[in-house]
Scaffold this motif. Structure first.
Motif, PDB file in Angstrom:
ATOM      1  N   LEU A 395       0.963  -1.163  -0.008  1.00  0.00           N
ATOM      2  CA  LEU A 395      -0.052   0.096   0.032  1.00  0.00           C
ATOM      3  C   LEU A 395       0.813   1.117   0.068  1.00  0.00           C
ATOM      4  O   LEU A 395       1.925   1.268   0.691  1.00  0.00           O
ATOM      5  N   ALA A 396       0.326   2.191  -0.583  1.00  0.00           N
ATOM      6  CA  ALA A 396       1.436   3.605  -0.828  1.00  0.00           C
ATOM      7  C   ALA A 396       1.055   4.290   0.689  1.00  0.00           C
ATOM      8  O   ALA A 396      -0.027   4.188   1.234  1.00  0.00           O
ATOM      9  N   PRO A 397       2.138   4.783   1.271  1.00  0.00           N
ATOM     10  CA  PRO A 397       2.081   5.231   2.463  1.00  0.00           C
ATOM     11  C   PRO A 397       1.197   6.630   2.418  1.00  0.00           C
ATOM     12  O   PRO A 397       1.260   7.397   1.372  1.00  0.00           O
ATOM     13  N   SER A 398       0.682   6.798   3.461  1.00  0.00           N
ATOM     14  CA  SER A 398      -0.021   8.047   3.651  1.00  0.00           C
ATOM     15  C   SER A 398       0.893   9.388   3.687  1.00  0.00           C
ATOM     16  O   SER A 398       0.469  10.481   3.046  1.00  0.00           O
ATOM     17  N   GLN A 399       2.161   9.154   4.352  1.00  0.00           N
ATOM     18  CA  GLN A 399       2.802  10.141   4.200  1.00  0.00           C
ATOM     19  C   GLN A 399       4.365   9.793   4.168  1.00  0.00           C
ATOM     20  O   GLN A 399       4.883   8.683   4.597  1.00  0.00           O
ATOM     21  N   LEU A 400       4.786  10.481   2.977  1.00  0.00           N
ATOM     22  CA  LEU A 400       6.066  10.048   2.400  1.00  0.00           C
ATOM     23  C   LEU A 400       7.291  10.021   3.623  1.00  0.00           C
ATOM     24  O   LEU A 400       8.053   9.075   3.700  1.00  0.00           O
ATOM     25  N   SER A 401       7.094  10.969   4.465  1.00  0.00           N
ATOM     26  CA  SER A 401       7.976  11.054   5.530  1.00  0.00           C
ATOM     27  C   SER A 401       7.812  10.108   6.541  1.00  0.00           C
ATOM     28  O   SER A 401       8.651   9.707   7.676  1.00  0.00           O
ATOM     29  N   ASP A 402       6.675   9.488   6.798  1.00  0.00           N
ATOM     30  CA  ASP A 402       6.189   8.662   7.733  1.00  0.00           C
ATOM     31  C   ASP A 402       5.655   7.211   7.122  1.00  0.00           C
ATOM     32  O   ASP A 402       4.638   6.974   7.067  1.00  0.00           O
ATOM     33  N   PRO A 403       6.448   6.406   6.534  1.00  0.00           N
ATOM     34  CA  PRO A 403       5.845   5.327   5.953  1.00  0.00           C
ATOM     35  C   PRO A 403       5.268   4.365   6.822  1.00  0.00           C
ATOM     36  O   PRO A 403       4.437   3.357   6.242  1.00  0.00           O
ATOM     37  N   GLY A 404       5.374   4.259   8.135  1.00  0.00           N
ATOM     38  CA  GLY A 404       4.752   3.495   8.730  1.00  0.00           C
ATOM     39  C   GLY A 404       3.256   3.914   9.226  1.00  0.00           C
ATOM     40  O   GLY A 404       2.488   3.113  10.130  1.00  0.00           O
ATOM     41  N   LEU A 405       2.949   4.789   8.804  1.00  0.00           N
ATOM     42  CA  LEU A 405       1.537   5.592   8.810  1.00  0.00           C
ATOM     43  C   LEU A 405       0.509   5.094   7.759  1.00  0.00           C
ATOM     44  O   LEU A 405       0.895   5.427   6.628  1.00  0.00           O
TER      45      LEU A 405
END
Length: 707
Positions: A395-405
């Motif tokens: 899945l594409a991350p919601s925020q590139l700076s925080d791929p765990g979100l």
């Protein structure tokens, strides 16, 4: 006592008891030193000499011929001595009793046996060969001794002494001299004496420098010396941290690097050393926490052992050395590397700010339409790369700076399933899976009622997650679960999120019977009500049946009466809501040979479905008093049955139309102005009941279907 006898036997010769001599039989001395050999004449014959007769004594090397060979020492005038012994061997005493011999600057060739010869007058001429002594010459090992305080205080003057031990007054004094970097070259010149004193004011830089006292023992350059290192007090310095990766390997200095990497579970030993006078107190600390320390006890090293490095061992390790003159410290930053561990997911739903923690294989219920934030968290070093997958797809991350979100803004039932968080770094990986369960309040389908076999049969269905509880309410009586008796029968079943229930009522129903179907789960509730109005005789069953028959007989007349009203209401509503009014359609005529009763039993006639649909607002009738404005809310009605339950209630409305009135009528609007609603009477195309499904259900109205 055995040695003199042995020497007498070896050297031979008869002993004259009139001549007796006492001498030290064995003398050992180091090369270059001085020695006095004690000797005394005990007795000899008093014959042909007087007190004024001079006595002459001489010392010879063993095996010497006194008539030919030269002595090594003598007091006889004009008597020559051996060249090598001249000035070194000296006869002491006046020979009345003493025959002691002084030997200076002893050499290796002096190693031999010696005997004494006495001459006095013409008769006394005797060689005391039976009283010899043996001179043993060994290598020079004796050194001067330096007396110095153990610790020198910088800037404070101190006196140092150099003493050459083992010399007698008869022996000449050696020449003593000092040399070293702690004082100027002209600070202490050579001195011929048994000792030498040196005044010194030490400096901090004089610590560990050499100071030497030398002793010159002979004119041939035989000398010896002693060297000491100055121990000048100073603060700790030259602190070194060393590292060892096993319990047996030698530690290696860390050098200029202050960073150290270790893997979790590895053996690690840290050693700290520092120079200081006096010895310093050493300590190890992790951050502000003291781990170990040691008092000065002769060791300049303090060890810290981590048998199995843990993640919490990471941090800054500091070794500190301290004494009364100051302190010094050194630090090492330990980084513990390990694979991802303690993986967990923090979740927040809707607008909540509180995070909930979830472990592996956890099911998360989420209300349909709400938002969900999933934050994947793990411990690892180096930091792990985080990602989310679903059904094998990343899945594409919601925020590139925080791929765990992972943000799911509006949850739908299609999003149910397993979501997996992955954490990976070069040392390993870990994953955690969550099951997303979409929940929603009940959606009610029905109730649907029909009059068959002399009784009323109703069915009701509901869909919800979790599956709802479905129950009937007959008047004030609650019918819960499966029930069967002479007048009422309730049967319920469930399949997945669907729950179905049927209700059968016998004859003799009470007047103004209120029947409702209620569905409920933890997320909400919904209900729908059927109101059966009595006929003029007060019997609900008769009214129900008569209403159907009258409807069959007066369908055409009723349609003609309602058409103008319906058209006017639809035009007005279409004008207000922007929805065009439906075209009226004439009712089909009865088939030949059909009676009203047979028409009721059929399922595909024009009267199969009569939908009475309450609208959001009432008509504006003429009322006594102040008329209600269009902005005023409608009066309370039966749409709300109880808190958190959506109530839908059907109202049967009478219209001022010529002709007979239906048995299913509500009281006049003038008598009950608050319950005046308008309705649209729909005559849909004939269709079988089985063709209707949950999709035909609309949450804003309820249908009463007569079959």
């Amino acid at each position: 006592m055995l040695l003199p006898l042995l020497l007498a036997v070896l050297w031979g010769g008869a002993q004259d008891p009139r001549f007796q001599l006492k001498v030290q039989e064995w003398v050992s001395v180091q090369e270059g030193l001085c020695v006095v050999v004690s000797c005394s004449i005990e007795s000899y014959p008093r014959r042909q000499w007087t007190d004024s007769t001079p006595a002459y004594g001489s010392w010879y090397k063993d095996q010497a011929d006194t008539g030919v060979d030269l002595p090594v020492a003598t007091n006889k005038p004009d008597q020559e001595v051996q060249t090598g012994a001249k000035g070194r061997f000296q006869l002491l005493g006046n020979l009345s009793r003493s025959c002691s011999l002084l030997i200076r600057d002893i050499r290796l060739e002096d190693h031999a046996a010696y005997f004494f010869r006495l001459e006095r007058g013409p008769y006394v001429r005797y060689n005391f060969k039976e009283y010899k002594f043996f001179l043993e010459v060994t290598a020079l090992t004796q050194k001067p001794e330096i007396y110095i305080p153990e610790t020198l205080e910088p800037g404070r003057q101190v006196t140092l002494l150099c003493v050459f031990p083992g010399t007698s007054e008869e022996c000449p004094s050696p020449t003593l001299s000092w040399r070293g970097a702690a004082f100027p070259s002209d600070g202490a010149g050579p001195r011929t004496s048994h000792f030498s004193a040196l005044s010194l004011t030490p400096r901090p830089q004089d610590h560990d420098t050499e100071l030497t006292c030398g002793a010159d023992l002979s004119r041939k350059g035989v000398s010896t010396e002693t060297t000491v290192r100055l121990n000048v007090a100073h603060a700790p310095r030259n602190l070194v941290i060393s590292v060892s990766w096993s319990n047996v390997s030698a530690p290696e200095p860390q050098g200029n690097s202050s960073h150290l990497e270790a893997q979790k579970g590895q053996f690690l030993r840290l050693l700290c050393t520092a120079e200081s006078v006096p010895l310093a107190t050493l300590s190890w600390a992790l951050g502000d926490r003291i781990l170990s320390w040691a008092h000065p006890s002769g060791s300049r090293t303090l060890e810290l052992v981590l048998p199995r490095v843990k993640a919490e061992d990471a941090g800054r390790y500091t070794c500190r050395a301290e004494n009364r003159l100051g302190s010094e410290s050194g630090s090492l930053d330990l980084s513990v590397q390990y694979a991802p561990e303690n993986l967990r997911v923090m979740a927040s739903q809707a607008n909540r700010t509180v995070l909930e923690s979830f472990g592996n294989c956890t099911s998360i219920p989420v209300l349909e339409g709400q938002s969900l934030r999933l934050l994947c968290v793990t411990h690892s070093n180096p930091p792990a790369q985080l990602s989310w997958t679903r059904a094998g797809q990343t899945l594409a991350p919601s925020q590139l700076s925080d791929p765990g979100l992972l943000e799911l803004p509006q949850i739908q039932t299609e999003q149910e399933g397993e979501f997996t968080c992955w954490a990976q770094n070069p040392l390993g990986s870990q994953n955690l899976s969550l099951s997303l369960l979409v929940v929603y309040p009940p959606q009610l389908l029905g109730p649907s009622c029909s009059w068959e076999d002399g009784g009323l049969h109703c069915s009701c269905s509901s869909r919800a997650q979790p599956a709802p509880s479905l129950r009937w309410r007959l008047g004030e009586e609650l019918l819960d679960g499966n029930l069967s008796n002479a007048s009422v029968k309730v049967t319920s079943s469930s399949t997945g999120p669907w729950v179905n229930s049927s209700l059968s009522l016998g004859e003799g129903l009470s007047s103004s019977l209120r029947l409702s179907c209620e569905a409920q789960n933890v997320h909400g509730a919904q209900s729908a009500t059927v109101l059966l109005q009595p006929d003029e005789k007060g019997l609900a069953s008769t009214a129900f049946t008569s209403g159907v028959f009258l409807g069959l007989g007066l369908a055409a007349l009723l349609l003609l009466c309602l058409l103008p009203v319906l058209l006017k209401a639809l035009r007005k509503r279409g004008t207000q809501a922007g929805v065009p009014a439906p075209d009226p359609a004439p009712a089909p005529a009865p088939a030949p040979g059909e009676t009203p009763r047979s028409r009721i039993s059929r399922r595909s006639t024009i009267l199969d479905y009569i939908n009475v649909i309450p609208r959001a607002g009432p008509l504006a009738p003429k009322r006594k008093g102040k008329p209600r404005g269009p902005s005023q809310a409608p009066p309370p009605d039966a749409h709300t049955l109880e808190p958190r339950m959506n109530q839908k209630e059907l109202h049967f409305v009478s219209h001022n139309c010529p002709g007979p009135k239906s048995a299913m009528q509500v009281p006049d609007s003038e008598n009950h102005p608050e319950e005046l609603h308008y309705a649209v009477l729909n005559f849909p195309d004939p269709r079988p009941r089985e063709s209707q499904g949950p999709k035909d259900f609309h949450s804003e109205y309820a249908a009463v279907q007569f079959h």
